[in-house]
Structure formats: structure tokens, C-alpha cells
Scaffold this motif. Sequence first.
Motif, PDB file in Angstrom:
ATOM      1  N   ASP A   1      27.696  45.615  33.417  1.00 48.23           N
ATOM      2  CA  ASP A   1      27.855  45.998  32.016  1.00 48.23           C
ATOM      3  C   ASP A   1      28.885  45.090  31.339  1.00 48.23           C
ATOM      4  OD1 ASP A   1      26.040  48.018  32.215  1.00 48.23           O
ATOM      5  OD2 ASP A   1      27.533  49.606  32.518  1.00 48.23           O
ATOM      6  N   MET A   2      28.597  44.761  30.093  1.00 52.10           N
ATOM      7  CA  MET A   2      29.531  43.952  29.320  1.00 52.10           C
ATOM      8  C   MET A   2      30.704  44.822  28.859  1.00 52.10           C
ATOM      9  SD  MET A   2      26.930  41.706  27.015  1.00 52.10           S
ATOM     10  CE  MET A   2      26.102  43.113  26.287  1.00 52.10           C
ATOM     11  N   PRO A   3      31.846  44.200  28.546  1.00 51.43           N
ATOM     12  CA  PRO A   3      32.146  42.789  28.774  1.00 51.43           C
ATOM     13  C   PRO A   3      32.385  42.509  30.256  1.00 51.43           C
ATOM     14  CG  PRO A   3      34.111  43.929  27.965  1.00 51.43           C
ATOM     15  CD  PRO A   3      32.985  44.933  27.957  1.00 51.43           C
ATOM     16  N   LEU A   4      32.034  41.309  30.682  1.00 53.30           N
ATOM     17  CA  LEU A   4      32.164  40.946  32.089  1.00 53.30           C
ATOM     18  C   LEU A   4      33.615  40.560  32.376  1.00 53.30           C
ATOM     19  CD1 LEU A   4      28.933  38.786  32.503  1.00 53.30           C
ATOM     20  CD2 LEU A   4      29.217  41.249  32.805  1.00 53.30           C
ATOM     21  N   THR A   5      34.447  41.577  32.464  1.00 48.35           N
ATOM     22  CA  THR A   5      35.869  41.311  32.703  1.00 48.35           C
ATOM     23  C   THR A   5      36.056  40.827  34.130  1.00 48.35           C
ATOM     24  OG1 THR A   5      36.217  43.579  33.382  1.00 48.35           O
ATOM     25  CG2 THR A   5      36.594  43.071  31.053  1.00 48.35           C
ATOM     26  N   PRO A   6      37.131  40.113  34.379  1.00 45.22           N
ATOM     27  CA  PRO A   6      37.355  39.583  35.723  1.00 45.22           C
ATOM     28  C   PRO A   6      37.297  40.678  36.784  1.00 45.22           C
ATOM     29  CG  PRO A   6      38.927  38.617  34.191  1.00 45.22           C
ATOM     30  CD  PRO A   6      38.148  39.648  33.424  1.00 45.22           C
TER      31      PRO A   6
ATOM     32  N   TRP B   1      34.884  40.734  39.965  1.00 49.31           N
ATOM     33  CA  TRP B   1      35.510  40.703  41.291  1.00 49.31           C
ATOM     34  C   TRP B   1      35.050  41.892  42.141  1.00 49.31           C
ATOM     35  CZ3 TRP B   1      39.392  44.086  43.334  1.00 49.31           C
ATOM     36  CH2 TRP B   1      39.918  43.667  44.570  1.00 49.31           C
ATOM     37  N   GLN B   2      35.049  43.085  41.516  1.00 48.84           N
ATOM     38  CA  GLN B   2      34.592  44.272  42.256  1.00 48.84           C
ATOM     39  C   GLN B   2      33.159  44.090  42.723  1.00 48.84           C
ATOM     40  OE1 GLN B   2      36.531  46.611  43.173  1.00 48.84           O
ATOM     41  NE2 GLN B   2      38.055  47.186  41.629  1.00 48.84           N
ATOM     42  N   ALA B   3      32.327  43.506  41.855  1.00 43.22           N
ATOM     43  CA  ALA B   3      30.917  43.293  42.231  1.00 43.22           C
ATOM     44  C   ALA B   3      30.820  42.343  43.411  1.00 43.22           C
ATOM     45  CB  ALA B   3      30.143  42.749  41.027  1.00 43.22           C
ATOM     46  N   MET B   4      31.639  41.319  43.423  1.00 47.33           N
ATOM     47  CA  MET B   4      31.609  40.387  44.552  1.00 47.33           C
ATOM     48  C   MET B   4      32.116  41.055  45.819  1.00 47.33           C
ATOM     49  SD  MET B   4      32.644  36.636  43.064  1.00 47.33           S
ATOM     50  CE  MET B   4      34.158  37.099  42.263  1.00 47.33           C
ATOM     51  N   GLN B   5      33.143  41.922  45.674  1.00 45.82           N
ATOM     52  CA  GLN B   5      33.653  42.630  46.852  1.00 45.82           C
ATOM     53  C   GLN B   5      32.566  43.487  47.465  1.00 45.82           C
ATOM     54  OE1 GLN B   5      36.214  40.549  46.855  1.00 45.82           O
ATOM     55  NE2 GLN B   5      37.212  42.168  48.033  1.00 45.82           N
ATOM     56  N   LYS B   6      31.876  44.236  46.613  1.00 46.39           N
ATOM     57  CA  LYS B   6      30.791  45.099  47.094  1.00 46.39           C
ATOM     58  C   LYS B   6      29.697  44.265  47.712  1.00 46.39           C
ATOM     59  CE  LYS B   6      30.951  48.910  44.001  1.00 46.39           C
ATOM     60  NZ  LYS B   6      30.765  48.826  42.569  1.00 46.39           N
ATOM     61  N   GLY B   7      29.343  43.198  47.006  1.00 49.17           N
ATOM     62  CA  GLY B   7      28.256  42.331  47.457  1.00 49.17           C
ATOM     63  C   GLY B   7      28.562  41.720  48.797  1.00 49.17           C
ATOM     64  N   SER B   8      29.805  41.289  48.991  1.00 45.67           N
ATOM     65  CA  SER B   8      30.093  40.624  50.260  1.00 45.67           C
ATOM     66  C   SER B   8      30.157  41.630  51.394  1.00 45.67           C
ATOM     67  CB  SER B   8      31.383  39.804  50.166  1.00 45.67           C
ATOM     68  OG  SER B   8      32.435  40.604  49.701  1.00 45.67           O
TER      69      SER B   8
ATOM     70  N   HIS C   1      18.885  28.668  24.178  1.00 52.14           N
ATOM     71  CA  HIS C   1      20.299  28.466  24.504  1.00 52.14           C
ATOM     72  C   HIS C   1      20.496  28.516  26.020  1.00 52.14           C
ATOM     73  CE1 HIS C   1      22.384  29.497  20.423  1.00 52.14           C
ATOM     74  NE2 HIS C   1      21.199  28.983  20.218  1.00 52.14           N
ATOM     75  N   PHE C   2      21.359  27.661  26.505  1.00 53.47           N
ATOM     76  CA  PHE C   2      21.708  27.663  27.930  1.00 53.47           C
ATOM     77  C   PHE C   2      23.218  27.740  28.078  1.00 53.47           C
ATOM     78  CE2 PHE C   2      17.964  26.706  30.546  1.00 53.47           C
ATOM     79  CZ  PHE C   2      17.022  26.419  29.571  1.00 53.47           C
ATOM     80  N   CYS C   3      23.625  28.530  29.045  1.00 57.01           N
ATOM     81  CA  CYS C   3      25.053  28.593  29.352  1.00 57.01           C
ATOM     82  C   CYS C   3      25.237  28.309  30.827  1.00 57.01           C
ATOM     83  CB  CYS C   3      25.587  29.987  29.025  1.00 57.01           C
ATOM     84  SG  CYS C   3      27.360  30.138  29.329  1.00 57.01           S
ATOM     85  N   MET C   4      26.271  27.563  31.145  1.00 53.65           N
ATOM     86  CA  MET C   4      26.602  27.264  32.537  1.00 53.65           C
ATOM     87  C   MET C   4      28.019  27.734  32.814  1.00 53.65           C
ATOM     88  SD  MET C   4      24.709  23.675  32.282  1.00 53.65           S
ATOM     89  CE  MET C   4      24.328  24.067  30.574  1.00 53.65           C
ATOM     90  N   VAL C   5      28.172  28.499  33.875  1.00 51.36           N
ATOM     91  CA  VAL C   5      29.483  29.092  34.157  1.00 51.36           C
ATOM     92  C   VAL C   5      29.882  28.855  35.608  1.00 51.36           C
ATOM     93  CG1 VAL C   5      29.121  30.957  32.486  1.00 51.36           C
ATOM     94  CG2 VAL C   5      28.538  31.322  34.894  1.00 51.36           C
ATOM     95  N   GLU C   6      31.162  29.003  35.861  1.00 48.95           N
ATOM     96  CA  GLU C   6      31.635  29.113  37.237  1.00 48.95           C
ATOM     97  C   GLU C   6      32.437  30.396  37.359  1.00 48.95           C
ATOM     98  OE1 GLU C   6      33.625  25.799  39.073  1.00 48.95           O
ATOM     99  OE2 GLU C   6      33.895  26.929  40.940  1.00 48.95           O
ATOM    100  N   VAL C   7      32.156  31.131  38.427  1.00 46.98           N
ATOM    101  CA  VAL C   7      32.883  32.367  38.690  1.00 46.98           C
ATOM    102  C   VAL C   7      33.925  32.086  39.761  1.00 46.98           C
ATOM    103  CG1 VAL C   7      32.683  34.712  39.595  1.00 46.98           C
ATOM    104  CG2 VAL C   7      30.917  33.820  38.073  1.00 46.98           C
ATOM    105  N   ASP C   8      35.153  32.496  39.491  1.00 51.79           N
ATOM    106  CA  ASP C   8      36.228  32.321  40.465  1.00 51.79           C
ATOM    107  C   ASP C   8      36.080  33.386  41.543  1.00 51.79           C
ATOM    108  OD1 ASP C   8      38.749  32.579  41.808  1.00 51.79           O
ATOM    109  OD2 ASP C   8      39.661  31.403  40.182  1.00 51.79           O
ATOM    110  N   ARG C   9      35.828  32.957  42.770  1.00 51.77           N
ATOM    111  CA  ARG C   9      35.585  33.900  43.863  1.00 51.77           C
ATOM    112  C   ARG C   9      36.778  34.816  44.083  1.00 51.77           C
ATOM    113  NH1 ARG C   9      35.146  37.480  46.331  1.00 51.77           N
ATOM    114  NH2 ARG C   9      34.314  37.913  48.399  1.00 51.77           N
ATOM    115  N   GLU C  10      37.972  34.295  43.825  1.00 58.07           N
ATOM    116  CA  GLU C  10      39.164  35.091  44.125  1.00 58.07           C
ATOM    117  C   GLU C  10      39.527  36.090  43.047  1.00 58.07           C
ATOM    118  OE1 GLU C  10      42.111  33.247  47.208  1.00 58.07           O
ATOM    119  OE2 GLU C  10      42.233  32.195  45.284  1.00 58.07           O
ATOM    120  N   THR C  11      39.296  35.730  41.795  1.00 55.85           N
ATOM    121  CA  THR C  11      39.767  36.609  40.716  1.00 55.85           C
ATOM    122  C   THR C  11      38.652  37.198  39.865  1.00 55.85           C
ATOM    123  OG1 THR C  11      39.917  34.795  39.148  1.00 55.85           O
ATOM    124  CG2 THR C  11      41.876  35.249  40.494  1.00 55.85           C
ATOM    125  N   GLY C  12      37.450  36.658  39.986  1.00 60.16           N
ATOM    126  CA  GLY C  12      36.369  37.125  39.121  1.00 60.16           C
ATOM    127  C   GLY C  12      36.399  36.533  37.731  1.00 60.16           C
TER     128      GLY C  12
END
Lengths: 179, 785, 286
Positions: B766-771, B775-782, B638-649
Motif C-alpha cells: 500500500d502507498m506510500p511506499l515508506t522505507p 523493509w518489512q516486506a523484504m524481511q517477510k519475503g526473505s 511512462h517508465f520508472c527505474m528504482v533501486e531498493v536499499d536491501r538494508e533500509t527499504g
Amino acid sequence: MGMKETQVTVNVNGKLHSLTVEPRLLLVHMLREKLLLSGTHIGCDTSQCGACTVLLDGRAVKSCTVLAVQAHEKTVTTVEGLGTMEQLHPVQEGFWEKHGLQCGFCTPGVMMTAVGLLQQNPHPTEAEIRHGLEGVICRCTGYQNIVRAVQYAASHTETSAIDSEVAAPDIVRDVIEGR
Amino acid sequence: MSGVFGSKVKRKEDPRLITGQGTYTDDVKLPNLAHAAILRSPYAHAVIKRVDVSKALEHPSVLAVFTGKDIVQKIGPIPTAWLPPDSDIKTTAHYALAIDKVRYVGDGVAMVVADDLYAAKDALELITVEYEVLPAVVNQEAAMGKMAPVVHEDAPNNVAFHWQAGDATDEMFANAPVHVSHRFVQQRLIPNAMEPRSSVAQYNASTGSLTMWLTSQNPHIHRLLLSGILGLPEHHIRILAIDVGGGFGSKIACYPDEALVGFAAMELGVPVKWTEERRENFLVTTHGRDMILDVEVAGEADGTLTAIRVHNIANMGAYLSTAGPGVPTILFGLIVPGAYRFAHAKVDVYGVFTNTTPTDAYRGAGRPEATYVLERIVDLFALELGMDPVEVRRKNLIGADEFPYHTALGLEYDSGNYQQSLDKALGMVKYEEFRQEQEELRSQGRYIGIGCTTYVEICGLGPSQVAGAVGFQGGLWESSTVRVHPTGKVTVFTGASPHGQGEETTFAQIVGDRLGIPIDDVEIVHGDTDRIAMGWGTYGSRTTPVGGNALAIAVDRVIEKARKIAAHMLEASEAEVEFQNGIFYISGHESGTVRQVTFQEVVLQAYLAWNLPAGVEPGLEGHSFYDPVNFVYPFGSHFCMVEVDRETGEIAILRYVAVDDCGRVINPMIAEGQVHGGIAQGIGQALWEGAVYDDRGQLLTGTFMDYAMPKAHFFPEFETAFTETPAPQNLLGVKGIGETGTIASTPAVVNAVIDALRPFGVRDLDMPLTPEKVWQAMQKGSVSA
Amino acid sequence: MIPSAFAYERASSIREAIELLRASGGEGKLIAGGHSLLPMMKLRLTSPDTLIDIAGVEGLRAVRVTGDRLTVGALLTHDQIMTNPLVREKLPILAETASQIGDLQVRNRGTIGGNLAHADPASDLPAVALALDANLQVVSVEGSETYAAEDFFLGPLITALPENSMLTGVSFAIPPAHTRGVYEKFAHPASGYAVVGVAAVIGVNQGQVNYIRVAITGAGDVPYRAHDVENTLLGRPLTPATISDAAKLAAEDGVMADDLFASAQYRAHLCSVYVKKALLRASRIE
């Protein structure tokens, strides 16, 4: 308990019923318990799942969130009144053709929602169908074949059939008055 | 063969279901039917000091009120039916109503029976219970701590069992050139079959027989257990599960309320119905998953995987549910090595009591959890090596020429062509193009990702000898009776108990195909213990591989006997008579010559019995009790393709591609439907669903307003395809398809999201990957970047 | 999930409804579509002694335009509002918002009056009521009164509605012709309610913003006007940069809720993102 019972006259699937009911009786319980129409199901308590959807004066509503007394002098259509095996409604036909159901529990409510959706939007896009189904929850199908079933129904429904499906005189009048 | 096997036949069960004529348990109406309602504990952990039911009894509609103390001498405790071996399992008594202590919010305290449903609910408010509230524990790791509240006195440190398998040693990891480890959390899920559970019981005192309509996936197991609990002989109990509105594992267990309804009907002499409210369903119907998993893999620098081990702390809830202990142990543990050539593996599992709803099977039951941690850690392993995750998989997948393949944990995979599956999926996905697009978009500040799963699962439960060896307190064979009527019409009685999967159709296809008769001439009967000899039910994707093959064997026995009669009618020897498309004919003569006789003509003779061959009895019926020699092992990519919204997660699923192999496909339309539903449930776990308790054991996600069930507009159209690698060890060549989607999709989605987040240095979420989490992960990452 | 018992009365006029309310001694409630009240009653979070059904009251289903205001009768359903030609022409933002309430079935039954009187803090309509300077028309024993939307929503499920009164209609300001209004919502995946919902109306004259209303629902206990955002943009040119700057202040005028699904910090962030989204779309800079 001790509360005055109320008279309700309601047309269900073309048949007039007069009942004396507790005011708190939910429409879905009137259908299931008093009129023994068990095709309409109850899947939740909070108006989310849509398994109880019926047409009230031609519009899809959740019968768990309508009191029986609110249906007084109105017309109710349930899955039992939608079509017969000899003459299935296009939505029923679509669900059968496209494998739009698995366990079948949510199906009556989903079909009644689809009837309401097609009445309000006879030629919906896939996105419009998916959004139109916001008010139903199906745990089995992943919705894909439900979408196909609704598409099938849309392409197999003559416009005239939708118009004559269930008259909605009150609402039409209201909207006209509203103008 | 008639061609009906393998074709898209419309479902036979649909006409009644689309016209509102189904018979779900709550639809059952009986004269003088009384209604039950259950008072449930509002506390997760408390001592019951006093229960006062006097006011409720004064209610004019109330027939009876029962408390735990009233019934303790009359109803036996609810047993656990899966006892993993060598695990020191503590099967603490689980009473139908709590006696002196409640152990989770929803634990039953009293039951009201009234002549009206609304009155029964009203009367619950008239019962007063005095509780002494105790501290509660909801997290399984915390529950193992020395200071943790004790759920059951006879289970020290709240450990219900400890089970291990495998041989991987510390050195294998310590000395490995590449060693990756990570803790994954499988959140708790709520199965939420759309039909709430329900029981109706009717007792005939003169015959001593009890009839119960139940929302059951396994009516014979229910009969067996209820016989013991209620002290009623098994032949005096009839269980009916006519139409069941989905189960997903949550209708396997035997529940306290079911025993109570049966008891009340016997005690009061009126039929009694109880139907769960959704709010109740959230609280008391078994939950799924909820495991804390520490995972390690060892491998070589070239990407070869060598060993895996998993330490699993599983939350069992307040009591051990019917099949609960089997989920985190056998069903989880044995499939941990997955589709890869691991030389060594080790699984170490603790099952832990907490003050939460009991857990049991939920679609996939153990296998989604195992596949999740494996597919996630393989991605982390690839990341560690800087290799493409698809390449790592390709390098380690078991080769098509290696079957039957013996795994490090002792399973024998029956057949497979994993590379073909992967190639087919890659072709649909256009993987390289996606990677290019990903690069381009990243430079524009847009984040897309791709994730995959190459899974194998174990299903078709299963060989009974193995069932016994792994502690399942029953067999896992299946029964079938094929009754041919004098006119050539057929009724099939199967011990499997489908509840939405479509076997009334696919089983009719099996019969129609073998007998050369229209499927409309075949009726499949299931879900009735009086009409069906014995059966073990529907779960673990066993219905088709086990029940379907039982049926095929029974049909062949019909043909065997019919051939004898046909030979006699054709005045030929049995060996000369061939059977095809419903016609017996003499070898060398094609159908259409005079030397032939139809199946229907033979059947009629079997019943007339005017001129049967010597030694052949009248009538025509085939029986089989089929015990499979092995499990079956479906697989896929199985393959899944997603886009993550940079602003909202927020996560948008761009595409979802599934290639599954369940052996020979009986009905592609139904098989595809099973895959769709499975994917939706698996994505639900990845992105939206999750049960949350507060520290006091209150379920914070107890309605559809809080617990996010997937809706139609959450999904794109799934792209599905099949490869067909026949199962070599059964007659039909079939494997299961009911759980593959759920098993494969969760890690595919999470891998895709983590892939999209790679520029932010995110390793896992950790699941579920809520927005917000994203978003918090991207904030930390950036910030760190 | 069955309501406690209650007495049921049908009112055929506003006066009768008020009389019945008074007769119930404060224990009665009005019911129209019932889509706010019945779910609460089923959970027994509220147990009125008497329900007074106002669905039969005449004259509360009209849509009228008087001068620069459009008035909607309290008994119109969300579906009737979203499909009403006059609403669609004069106040497309109201039609857009109504189309995002609940789901198809809920919109067929739930009414604008019931929705606003219920004052769910995550409901969609309060935002548009604030953004369109709505006046809520209330009839009580004392007579008729009008409440500005900003004075109406006092807290979660708490409004300024006096005892024994009835919301009969809502009048919305029709913003100047050069403006455009939109509603943007971040919906909770389970309930569909707004985690953050932004109603924005904006107009530019001679290169400068000369009309702006931004209102936010769902973020906290009460819907609020984002005055800081409005004041920052007023008199300035409308560009992605000015919008972005102003949107950063979106949470300033509200108190953010903090729950399982979204922390206060994240909600504040969503307010900014969704104000930006709404303003960009309203400005046709998408």
C-alpha cells in the motif's frame, strides 16, 4: 494586547523604516502588512515551505520565523528589492528564461533562497542546488526547471556581482572573530 | 501561420510574478479592512452543547462574533454541484458554521471579525464551547458497518450514494482462463497548493453589490453558488481571482468560509479578509483520493485481457463537496478500461460519509485512481502468466488504426498511437539492457526494478450534454471574447481561469499565430466575472482543449469580419481575399504587391467606420461559446527505474522517462513544465504522501513536519518527450496536459518497486511506499524464501 | 499561527540577560536565532511573558582552541559553524553535522546554543555533543557551571539547565589526531529531522581500535551513547565483520520511539544500519 510596543529601525530594500510594533509581530507580517511589500508570501506556519524567505543582512532566512524586533538595525532584502524589469537579477532572469515558476506563489521565496545559495556557493553542482533548495516547497514545477533556473543564474552571475550583492558586515566580522 | 504556435515562448505572466508584483488574494489591501478568524472543532464528531462568545466580544478590537445559530437564517447551506444519476444521492445540508453538531476536526463553529489580524486570532481563544463528544468513524468501509457511528441521520449506513456502470458479469470472471483479483488502497492525499485559500469581501450597501477576491479555479461557478447561498442577485456579485497560487482541484469547491466572509462584509459594512493558515488548510481544504478498490481482470492464457471490474468504496468525508461525488464515479469509473481492448467492464461505486475532511478533486481526480488500479492489476496479470509486463501491454493496447475507438463503458476515444508512444519510451529506457543489469545486480544482492504505465486519460471536460447526463449541475463549454482595439492590439476575455498553467502565454500564442501579430500585442484577461461573460473555469485539463478552442473560434470570427472590410478596401470580392501573417491580400498576388492591406489597417477602418461595406457594423470583436463534441484523450508511456536499499527499504529513483501525447503542442516549454509537476505529484503519492487519521478522527499528518511534501533533492532529472497525434475533433488539434504526469507516474513507480522486490515474493504494497513498509516486506519475503 | 503577546527586552550582556530572566519570575525565555522557540510559540505550545533577546550579547560568537578542546560560542549559527575554518580543521564532524541541520535558511539563523538548549530529541547536534564529550557552559545567578553532554539531555525538550540560566558556549573534545569522525543521518522526509542520526568517532592503533565514540539521536526521547557498540569494538581489529557485529548492538543503550513513520523495531534496525554506515565511513572502509 497590552504589551509595550517596541521601536524597530530597519533598512528594507535600501530604504530606512522606523516603526513602532508589537514585539510579537513577525517579520513577514511587518513586510506585508506594515510596509505593504506583498511579494513575500506565507505558505506555512512551521518554517518548512520557505515562501517567506528574504535576505537578512545578506543571508537567506525565513521571515515567518523572525520577529520584526529581531531585524532591528538590520538590512532586509525582499523580492521587490532584488531587481527591476529594466535590470533583472540573474536569478530572476533564470526563472523567466527556464520556466522556473508556474503559479508563482513560492517563487519569491525560492528566488531569495537561490540568491542566498549562490552567494554561499557560486558554482553549485546539480546535487548541491537540489540540496540547497531543501528549505523550499514548490508544488507546481517538480523542481526541474527551478534547478535549471539556478544553473542559469550561476552561469550568468559575475563573481563581483555576488560580492557586492548585499554586504553582510556582521556575519563576516563574526566569522573572522571566530577564527 | 506565424510559427509562434509550437514554439518555446517565455511566459507573459512571469514579469509580475518574479518581481513580487502579483496580486494573490491575501495581497489585497482595502481601507478599513477587517480580519476574520474561524474557531474550528477540535473533535471529529460531537454535539455542540453551548457556545459562549461573550468574552471574545469584550475584546476591544473585535467587531463581531458569529455562531452557526446566529447565521442559519441568513446564509443558505453550501450545495453539492455534482449529483451522479441513479445513485440515490443524499445531499445532506452543509451549513457554513455547524449548528448543533460538528462532523470533522476543523468543522467551523464560530467566526470572529476584528480590526486586526492578530486580535482576531487572540479572540478565538476567548470563545468557550461545550461539546459532547461522540464516537467517530474515519474509515469508509468501517463506516458502512451496522454498528458504525452515523455521520448524517438522513444517510443510513453512511452511504451517500451508490453508482454503477458497465456490463461485465460474474460468469465472465468465473469462467475466464485467467482471473486475477486484488484489493488496492488509494490513500488520502492533501493537495497543498502553496498558496493557502483566502477571501476578501467588500460590500457596497448603496448599490447592493458585493465584490469578492477569491482563491478560485472557477470564479463564475463561485459567483453562481454564492449568489444562492447569500441570497444576492448574481449581477450584484463580482468575483475576482487575479493571481491564484495553485489549486490542483482544491480551489474548485465553494467553501463555508467563503460564504462567511461575504456575509460578514454585508452584515458589518466593512471589507473583511480571511486567509487560511497552513494548519487550517490541512484540516478544512478538500482532500483527495481515499478509495478502497477491489479489482478483477479476466483474460486468456496468451495474455489477452477480456474484462475488468472494480468495486470502489470512496471516502467522501463529512459532507459532499462541490464536485466531490463526480470524482469516484464519473471521472474514475468511465476510464477504468484504460488503453486496452477490454470487451467488458463494470464499475460499482459507493460514496461514504465519515468524520473526516470532505474529499473532492485532486490533480487527475478519479483518473489517477483508475489508472493506478489498472496498471497495477495488469502487472499482476503478467506475473500470473509469467509474461513480461511490457509484452502484455503491447498485446492489449488499442491499435492506431482502431480510432475512433468505442470502449466497453461507452466512451469514444478520439485518436491515438499507443504503440508509437511505447516504442519511443522503450527506446529511451533501453529496456532489455535494464533487464540484464537487473539480473546481474540481483546476484550481487542489489535490487533494481522497472515499472511502466501505458495510459490514456479523459480530459477537456467536456460536452455539456454529457455533463448534464452524468449529473454535473452546470455546463462545460467555454466562452471567449476577442476584442480588437483600434490600433490592432487585442484583449482576450476567457472563461477559463488559469492559476499557474501559463495560458496567458499559450492563449496569446493562439491569437498571435492566427492574427499574425506579436504576442506582446495580446493580453489575456481571466478571473473576473464582471469583465468576462461566463465561464466554467480551469480543472480537468480543460483550459486549452475547451477554452483554447473557444478562443480560436472567436479569433476566426474576427478574421471573418475583417476579411469583409479588407475585401471592400481592396475592391475585391471576399472570396478573393486571403489572410496570412497579418496581411490580407488578393489570391494570386503574394504579399508585397500593392494589392494588400495589413490587419492593423483593416482594424482601424473597422473603428473609423468611414467606409464600411454595406451591412457591416463598426467595431471588431469576436465572441464564441464553444461546446466540444467530445472529450479529448491524451495518452503516453511512462517508465520508472528504482533501486531498493536491501538494508533500509529506502527507494532511490534512478531514472524517470515520460513520453506524453497531448495532441498539438502550443508551447513545448510550458507543456514540459506541466509534465514535470505532474510527475512530482504522482511520485509524491507513490512514495511519501499520505494523510493519516487516528481512530478519533484526529489528523496525525497535519503539518509539513509530518506530511511529506516532495522536495527538490528527492528527484533525479526527469527525461521527457512528446509524440504529437492531433486531436481530430477540435480546431486546434489539442488535448490536455495538466494531469498526465500525475496519472501516469504513481503506478509506474509502484510497479518499479514491486518489480525490484520480485525476489522477495512481494505482490503489492500500500502507498506510500515508506522505507519501513518496504523493509518489512523484504524481511517477510526473505523469511518465507 | 501567531504567538501570544509578550514583552520584549534586549540584553547586552550575560549578566543583564540573567537579571532579566530573574525579573520575569520564571515566565521569561531567552531568544537568539529563535528557530527552536518561535515555531513553538507560533503553535502556542509555549507562551512566555517576556522574551529576552540575547543576540546582542558580546563575546558569544567566538571559536577558540584551548589544549585539546574546541569551544564554540552559543550564538554562532549552524552556517557559521559549518564554514568556520578552525572547526573544519579540528572538528570536521561538527562542521559536517551542522551542515545537515534543517536547511540553508535555518542554518543561517539557528544557533548552536538555542538548538542544544531546546533539546529536540530528533535534533542532530546532541549526537555530536555526546560523541565529542561536550561540556555545556552555563551561567546562572549562582555563577558558572559546566554540564557534561551526557548529563544535560534529560528528556524530550527537557535539559538540566537550571532556572534563570543561560547556555553560553559548548566545548568539544578534539579527538586524537589518528581518529576520524562522521555523522550519518536517516532524515524524516517531511521535517528533515533525524529518524536516526549517528555520530561516530573512531581511531585504530597497532591494528586495534583504541578510541571510539558512538552516539545516536532521533531514535528515542533522548540522545544516547551506544556504549555496547563501543565496548564491543574497543581493543578489536577494525574490519567490516567486527563493525557489523558491533553495530547489531546499536539500539541496546537507547529506548526506541515508535511513531507513524517508523516503528520501534524499524528504528532499532536503522540504528544498527546507520552505526555500521558511520563506522565504515569513519574507518574509510566504504
